[in-house]
Design an enzyme around this catalytic site. Structure first.
Site, PDB file in Angstrom:
ATOM      1  CG  ASP A  38      -1.936   0.574   1.066  1.00  0.00           C
ATOM      2  OD1 ASP A  38      -2.839   1.564   0.300  1.00  0.00           O
ATOM      3  OD2 ASP A  38      -2.747   0.853   1.729  1.00  0.00           O
ATOM      4  N   GLY A  39       0.622   1.882  -0.940  1.00  0.00           N
ATOM      5  CA  GLY A  39       0.703   3.697  -0.415  1.00  0.00           C
ATOM      6  C   GLY A  39       1.593   3.907  -1.988  1.00  0.00           C
ATOM      7  N   GLY A  41      -0.059   5.550  -4.770  1.00  0.00           N
ATOM      8  CA  GLY A  41      -0.841   7.062  -4.430  1.00  0.00           C
ATOM      9  C   GLY A  41      -0.077   7.865  -4.308  1.00  0.00           C
ATOM     10  NE  ARG A  42      -1.352   6.904   1.604  1.00  0.00           N
ATOM     11  CZ  ARG A  42      -1.069   5.856   1.908  1.00  0.00           C
ATOM     12  NH1 ARG A  42      -0.798   6.137   3.787  1.00  0.00           N
ATOM     13  NH2 ARG A  42      -1.929   4.860   2.289  1.00  0.00           N
ATOM     14  CG  HIS A  55      -0.401   1.566  -9.316  1.00  0.00           C
ATOM     15  ND1 HIS A  55      -0.555   1.883  -8.129  1.00  0.00           N
ATOM     16  CD2 HIS A  55      -1.796   2.611  -9.759  1.00  0.00           C
ATOM     17  CE1 HIS A  55      -1.975   1.928  -8.038  1.00  0.00           C
ATOM     18  NE2 HIS A  55      -2.569   2.801  -8.637  1.00  0.00           N
ATOM     19  CD  GLU A  85     -13.950  -5.415  -0.672  1.00  0.00           C
ATOM     20  OE1 GLU A  85     -12.369  -5.431  -0.911  1.00  0.00           O
ATOM     21  OE2 GLU A  85     -14.072  -6.073   0.000  1.00  0.00           O
ATOM     22  CG  LEU A 151       8.894 -16.718  -4.217  1.00  0.00           C
ATOM     23  CD1 LEU A 151       9.662 -16.756  -2.103  1.00  0.00           C
ATOM     24  CD2 LEU A 151      10.011 -15.218  -4.414  1.00  0.00           C
ATOM     25  NE  ARG A 212      -2.723  -1.579   5.059  1.00  0.00           N
ATOM     26  CZ  ARG A 212      -4.068  -1.438   3.933  1.00  0.00           C
ATOM     27  NH1 ARG A 212      -5.220  -2.702   4.748  1.00  0.00           N
ATOM     28  NH2 ARG A 212      -4.989  -0.500   3.753  1.00  0.00           N
ATOM     29  CD  GLU A 231       4.842 -12.544  15.120  1.00  0.00           C
ATOM     30  OE1 GLU A 231       4.807 -13.352  16.235  1.00  0.00           O
ATOM     31  OE2 GLU A 231       4.770 -11.875  15.850  1.00  0.00           O
TER      32      GLU A 231
HETATM   33  C1  IPE Z   1      -5.717  -2.209   0.689  1.00  0.00           C
HETATM   34  O1  IPE Z   1      -6.552  -1.201  -0.755  1.00  0.00           O
HETATM   35  C2  IPE Z   1      -5.160  -3.411  -0.694  1.00  0.00           C
HETATM   36  C3  IPE Z   1      -4.043  -3.565  -1.040  1.00  0.00           C
HETATM   37  C4  IPE Z   1      -3.122  -3.289  -1.005  1.00  0.00           C
HETATM   38  C5  IPE Z   1      -4.145  -4.253  -2.682  1.00  0.00           C
HETATM   39  P1  IPE Z   1      -6.398   0.411  -0.018  1.00  0.00           P
HETATM   40  O2  IPE Z   1      -5.412   1.154   0.053  1.00  0.00           O
HETATM   41  O3  IPE Z   1      -7.164   0.848  -0.837  1.00  0.00           O
HETATM   42  O4  IPE Z   1      -6.534   0.509   1.862  1.00  0.00           O
HETATM   43  P2  IPE Z   1      -8.225   0.280   1.998  1.00  0.00           P
HETATM   44  O5  IPE Z   1      -8.557  -1.064   1.006  1.00  0.00           O
HETATM   45  O6  IPE Z   1      -8.762   1.318   2.209  1.00  0.00           O
HETATM   46  O7  IPE Z   1      -7.887  -0.400   3.751  1.00  0.00           O
HETATM   47  C1  IPE Z   2      -1.551   0.348  -3.013  1.00  0.00           C
HETATM   48  O1  IPE Z   2      -1.940   1.537  -2.819  1.00  0.00           O
HETATM   49  C2  IPE Z   2      -1.931  -0.205  -4.411  1.00  0.00           C
HETATM   50  C3  IPE Z   2      -3.573  -0.983  -4.854  1.00  0.00           C
HETATM   51  C4  IPE Z   2      -4.533  -0.579  -3.666  1.00  0.00           C
HETATM   52  C5  IPE Z   2      -4.394  -1.159  -5.904  1.00  0.00           C
HETATM   53  P1  IPE Z   2      -2.555   2.427  -2.999  1.00  0.00           P
HETATM   54  O2  IPE Z   2      -3.021   3.112  -4.655  1.00  0.00           O
HETATM   55  O3  IPE Z   2      -3.788   2.060  -2.258  1.00  0.00           O
HETATM   56  O4  IPE Z   2      -1.713   3.774  -2.604  1.00  0.00           O
HETATM   57  P2  IPE Z   2      -1.766   4.721  -1.942  1.00  0.00           P
HETATM   58  O5  IPE Z   2      -2.620   4.233  -0.174  1.00  0.00           O
HETATM   59  O6  IPE Z   2      -3.607   5.506  -2.399  1.00  0.00           O
HETATM   60  O7  IPE Z   2      -1.123   5.788  -1.321  1.00  0.00           O
HETATM   61 MG    MG Z   3      -4.086   2.216  -0.440  1.00  0.00          MG
END
Ligand code: IPE
Ligand code: IPE
Ligand code: MG
Length: 240
Positions: A38-39, A41-42, A55, A85, A151, A212, A231
């Site tokens: 995750d992260g 986009g930011r 991405h 989702e 792997l 995460r 864990e």
């Molecule tokens: C989290 O998606 C799932 C993945 C990183 C694949 P989001 O970044 O949209 O977070 P939630 O669903 O709001 O927890």
């Molecule tokens: C995780 O990065 C990848 C996917 C969920 C597809 P995000 O796209 O959720 O990035 P943020 O959380 O917005 O930074």
């Molecule tokens: Mg995200």
């Protein structure tokens, strides 16, 4: 009883630093690591770029992670690339971009992954993505790499942990209806075998460690059943 060993594995991760030996010891390597990446986009936003740039960088981070796992001897890596989702709630263009990105990465890097001994497997509602070309490339990659065992890389795409349990429950219910089992025969092992991760041997199926990135401290509908004794490690670092 089968789970006792799994719990032992998970606990050894948290006791990595508790050795009293005078020799520097290598920390115990978890056999199965799961990651919610995750992260993206930011990460892109901080660089004044659009999400797709994040991405792309996220894919490179995954490649480095795969190499790191091979180097360290992690044998199973399960990553969350897109939740069901996410595919419902995000702009269609972003979802399409991600799917096309994964598709081109699989075509471009398949030979390299195969040579490295990576067994590749996708879990989730792939049909629901509605891209027959994607399905073809993914299934061919799975067949090519099926016998690799350095792997095992599971990529969860359009995946929902709750849906996975529902699907498994339906499969088990069907067997009751067929008369091949009784209701009393249903146990955790049977449910687990029918889940998407059921293709992995039971002793390796449950992640020892879930990481995460991106600062959120939740599981977001990833591998619900398999994470029972995992864990959890949350990092504020953005995935790329
Ligand atoms: C989290 O998606 C799932 C993945 C990183 C694949 P989001 O970044 O949209 O977070 P939630 O669903 O709001 O927890
Ligand atoms: C995780 O990065 C990848 C996917 C969920 C597809 P995000 O796209 O959720 O990035 P943020 O959380 O917005 O930074
Ligand atoms: Mg995200």
């Amino acid at each position: 009883l089968g789970n006792v060993g799994d719990r032992g594995n998970a606990l050894s991760v948290s006791s990595m630093t508790s050795t009293t030996s005078s020799k520097p010891t290598r920390p115990a390597t978890p056999e199965h690591v799961a990651i919610i990446m995750d992260g993206n986009g930011r990460w892109a936003g901080k660089r004044g770029a659009i999400a797709s740039v994040g991405h792309k960088a996220g894919i490179d981070a995954l490649q480095r992670t795969v190499e790191g796992c091979v180097e360290l001897g992690v044998r199973f890596l399960s990553v969350f690339a897109l939740s069901t989702e996410n595919s419902i709630n995000r702009a269609a263009e972003e979802v399409t971009f991600l799917v096309q990105l994964v598709r081109s990465v699989v075509s471009d890097r398949l030979d390299k992954l195969h040579k490295e001994g990576v067994r590749l497997r996708f879990v989730g509602n792939l049909e629901g993505i509605g891209d027959p070309h994607f399905m073809k490339i993914v299934r061919e990659a799975e067949i090519l790499t099926a016998a690799n065992d350095t792997l095992t890389l599971t990529v969860a795409l359009n995946f929902s942990g709750t849906d996975d349990i529902v699907r498994s429950t339906r499969a088990v219910a069907q067997r009751v209806r067929d008369g091949s089992i009784d209701v009393a025969d249903i146990d955790a092992a049977m449910i687990s075998d029918s889940l998407s991760m059921g293709y992995i041997a039971p002793e390796n199926r449950e992640p020892d460690l879930l990481i995460r990135t991106g600062g959120e401290r939740r599981v977001s509908n990833f591998l619900l059943f398999e994470l029972a004794y995992t864990e959890l490690y949350f990092s504020d670092v953005l995935w790329p």
